[in-house]
Design an enzyme around this catalytic site. Structure first.
Site, PDB file in Angstrom:
ATOM      1  N   ARG A  25      43.001  -5.332   5.241  1.00 52.72           N
ATOM      2  CA  ARG A  25      42.688  -6.615   5.880  1.00 52.72           C
ATOM      3  C   ARG A  25      41.919  -7.546   4.950  1.00 52.72           C
ATOM      4  NH1 ARG A  25      41.746  -4.257  11.918  1.00 52.72           N
ATOM      5  NH2 ARG A  25      40.441  -2.754  10.880  1.00 52.72           N
ATOM      6  N   GLU A  70      25.577  19.476   3.810  1.00 60.86           N
ATOM      7  CA  GLU A  70      25.649  18.390   2.823  1.00 60.86           C
ATOM      8  C   GLU A  70      24.255  17.877   2.554  1.00 60.86           C
ATOM      9  OE1 GLU A  70      28.972  15.470   3.299  1.00 60.86           O
ATOM     10  OE2 GLU A  70      28.878  16.283   5.317  1.00 60.86           O
ATOM     11  N   HIS A 112      37.470  20.703   9.814  1.00 57.17           N
ATOM     12  CA  HIS A 112      37.173  21.552   8.650  1.00 57.17           C
ATOM     13  C   HIS A 112      36.661  22.944   9.044  1.00 57.17           C
ATOM     14  CE1 HIS A 112      37.764  17.812   6.723  1.00 57.17           C
ATOM     15  NE2 HIS A 112      36.531  17.395   6.662  1.00 57.17           N
ATOM     16  N   LYS A 133      24.259  16.937   7.878  1.00 60.43           N
ATOM     17  CA  LYS A 133      23.999  16.027   6.760  1.00 60.43           C
ATOM     18  C   LYS A 133      22.511  16.104   6.448  1.00 60.43           C
ATOM     19  CE  LYS A 133      27.904  12.994   7.143  1.00 60.43           C
ATOM     20  NZ  LYS A 133      28.735  13.401   6.014  1.00 60.43           N
ATOM     21  N   LYS A 181      42.087  12.468   8.991  1.00 63.62           N
ATOM     22  CA  LYS A 181      41.332  12.939  10.127  1.00 63.62           C
ATOM     23  C   LYS A 181      40.258  11.908  10.504  1.00 63.62           C
ATOM     24  CE  LYS A 181      37.400  14.660   9.527  1.00 63.62           C
ATOM     25  NZ  LYS A 181      36.503  13.903   8.626  1.00 63.62           N
ATOM     26  N   ASP A 186      33.543  14.995  13.231  1.00 62.24           N
ATOM     27  CA  ASP A 186      33.729  14.746  11.793  1.00 62.24           C
ATOM     28  C   ASP A 186      33.975  16.045  11.018  1.00 62.24           C
ATOM     29  OD1 ASP A 186      33.653  12.896   9.560  1.00 62.24           O
ATOM     30  OD2 ASP A 186      31.761  13.816   8.990  1.00 62.24           O
ATOM     31  N   LYS A 214      41.301  22.625  -0.626  1.00 64.68           N
ATOM     32  CA  LYS A 214      40.350  23.203  -1.578  1.00 64.68           C
ATOM     33  C   LYS A 214      40.868  24.553  -2.045  1.00 64.68           C
ATOM     34  CE  LYS A 214      36.290  20.939   0.443  1.00 64.68           C
ATOM     35  NZ  LYS A 214      35.702  20.077  -0.552  1.00 64.68           N
ATOM     36  N   HIS A 234      41.203  17.739   4.437  1.00 71.28           N
ATOM     37  CA  HIS A 234      41.146  17.994   2.993  1.00 71.28           C
ATOM     38  C   HIS A 234      40.549  19.363   2.657  1.00 71.28           C
ATOM     39  CE1 HIS A 234      36.966  16.531   3.212  1.00 71.28           C
ATOM     40  NE2 HIS A 234      36.777  17.097   2.041  1.00 71.28           N
TER      41      HIS A 234
END
Ligand code: BG6
Length: 508
Positions: free
Chosen positions: A47, A222, A246, A346, A154, A241, A188, A184
């Protein structure tokens, strides 16, 4: 590995973070290894107001920034960036899609002999239908004996209902074998190595069940916060998420039965069976079995770090979880009664993803142990970083008597070969170009995973009193998640950056 047939890759949402951080560096790396088609074009669609020259410049910058970290060679860059074009779109405009079709047709004349097209939807799921509809309908005057493949990032939907609706809508427009649902983690190397560890080695499989395994722990931590993605994360949270996709995929590969072959569907069928056997957590048990948390302001390594609520794009009263830990069971013959503990967050002390298999203790204790040290072997499968495998077992300390010490035997993936481990996106993009769906989630897998998540989403929605615990940035999450693990003296493992180290406070 062969070069795929000539094609065009069209990326929707091309000016987003994903394109520059992951997709472009991955395509670039494939190009340097001569694993891109001889002729290809990269068409960015978004956009934002950009010219093709601006887009090429951004691509170049992203290659320099993100490829350096992983040591890509950047000498071929001009050849690569010359393949890129940009098209500005209003997704609601039919005439923009008409114009887009003519741009694709023009690019096709030079690049795709048979009309091979890959559409990468790196946009929010709310746009998937809007974009796929005009593209799947006839109207592209390009040779039609090629393939049309659609990659969906995702999360695939927001919950069970929306993922079902999305699958149904897509199936009216395109075939399942044209759909590549991206997770993803499946790309791995070390996640795929889970299959090899389990099914190429005769010694593990006989032990891989409720008779010998006490519990399984999966952690994906993370150290970063939400960075620039506060807007997206607010409507997602860690459950959508990371857990729905995952962490459940890793659970699936850890717990599945041996597949009959390495065919895509043989593997996906076994993962599906695990998902179908997941015991849904009752809404009334969610509070005690699923702990959610949110990071608060703190100081990490001498630097002030803001809390989640102060991040850009985040509501100051947000209850979105940046941490989830839970306990669940897989109700099948192999795993009956074995608790699975998973956690993700996180702003944890380090970035680490690993699976820990805790074996049962030996049935008769011959040897005295130091108070506070627990017997029992552990097999740690490290997904990232310092990819490898570690077996923990007891040995006699030299000297008189029988003093027992828990020691490590470790293998580091980097010892295997002096080659760069390909990034997950590299592997997955190559697979899409080659038409291999093995490492992509199938419609029924995704829906069944949502089915497991649904009661948790419902409980959190219907009972706002279920606590979102704060945890200071840089720590291992809220204290109540420790009580999830049942058994005297049992806790989570506190992994460090290096596979063999384990401490609440790791060396930096
Ligand atoms: C993505 C999530 O799918 O995975 C991010 O949307 C997360 O929030 C990322 O940071 C983690 O991936 P990796 O490969 O860095 O472990």
């Amino acid at each position: 590995m062969e070069r795929p047939d000539n094609l065009i890759i069209v990326i929707f949402g091309a000016t987003g973070d994903l394109t520059y951080r992951k997709l472009v560096p991955a395509l670039y790396s494939l190009n340097t290894q001569k694993l891109m088609p001889e002729k290809f074009a990269l068409l960015g669609v978004g956009r934002s107001e950009l010219t093709s020259a601006d887009f090429r410049k951004k691509i170049e910058e992203s290659i320099v920034t993100h490829s350096k970290e992983i040591g890509y060679n950047i000498t071929y860059m001009p050849d690569f960036t010359a393949q890129a074009e940009y098209f500005k779109i209003d997704y609601a405009s039919g005439s923009d899609f008409k114009k887009l079709r003519s741009v694709i047709e023009a690019l096709c004349k030079n690049n795709c002999l048979k009309g091979n097209l890959i559409f990468y939807l790196a946009t929010p799921p709310s746009l998937y239908e809007e974009i796929t509809t005009p593209l799947s309908q006839s109207g592209l005057e390009v040779p039609s004996d090629g393939f049309r493949r659609f990659i969906f990032e995702k999360p695939f939907g927001y919950d069970l209902e929306s993922s079902r609706k999305l699958n149904n809508t897509l199936h009216e427009l395109i075939q399942e074998d044209q759909i590549f649902r991206m997770d993803h983690y499946l790309g791995k190397e070390s996640v795929q190595n889970l299959l090899v560890t389990r099914f190429a080695n005769g010694i593990f499989e006989p032990l891989w069940n409720r008779n010998y395994i006490h519990r399984i722990e999966i952690t994906s931590a993370e150290s970063l916060g939400v960075e620039e993605r506060g807007g997206y994360y607010e409507s997602s949270g860690a459950l959508r998420d990371m857990v729905q996709n995952h962490l459940l995929q890793i659970t699936g590969l850890t717990a599945m039965e041996p597949p009959s072959s390495l065919e895509a569907d043989a593997i996906r069928n076994e993962v599906l069976k695990v998902f179908q056997s997941l015991e849904r957590i009752k809404e009334e048990d969610v509070e005690s079995r699923v702990i959610r948390g949110q990071y608060t302001a703190s100081r990490i390594r001498g630097e002030d770090v803001q809390g989640y609520r102060n991040e850009k794009g985040v509501d100051i009263n947000s209850k979105t979880e940046t941490y989830v830990a839970m306990k669940f069971f897989i109700n099948n013959w192999r795993w009956s009664g074995v608790p699975f503990y998973i956690r993700t967050g996180k702003r944890m002390p380090t970035r680490v993803t690993e699976v820990v298999i805790h074996f049962k203790q030996s049935p008769h204790h011959l040897f005295e142990r130091e108070p506070g040290t627990l017997a029992g072997n552990q097999l740690i499968i490290r997904i990232q970083p310092d990819e490898g495998i570690l077996l923990k077992f007891d040995m006699k300390e030299p000297g008189s008597g029988f003093n027992i010490k828990n020691v490590n035997m470790d293998f580091h993936y980097t010892d295997l070969a002096d080659i760069k481990i390909p990034s997950a996106y590299e592997r997955l993009l190559y697979d899409v170009m080659s038409g291999d769906q093995t490492l992509f989630s199938r419609d029924d897998e995704v829906e069944t995973a949502w089915k497991f998540i649904e009661p948790i989403q419902r409980a959190w929605k219907n009972n706002p009193s279920i606590k979102v615990y704060g945890y200071p940035a840089g720590t291992w999450g809220p204290e109540p998640s420790n009580s999830l693990i049942e058994g005297e003296g049992l806790t989570w493992r506190y992994p460090c950056k290096n596979l063999a180290d384990e401490e609440i406070y790791c060396e930096l």
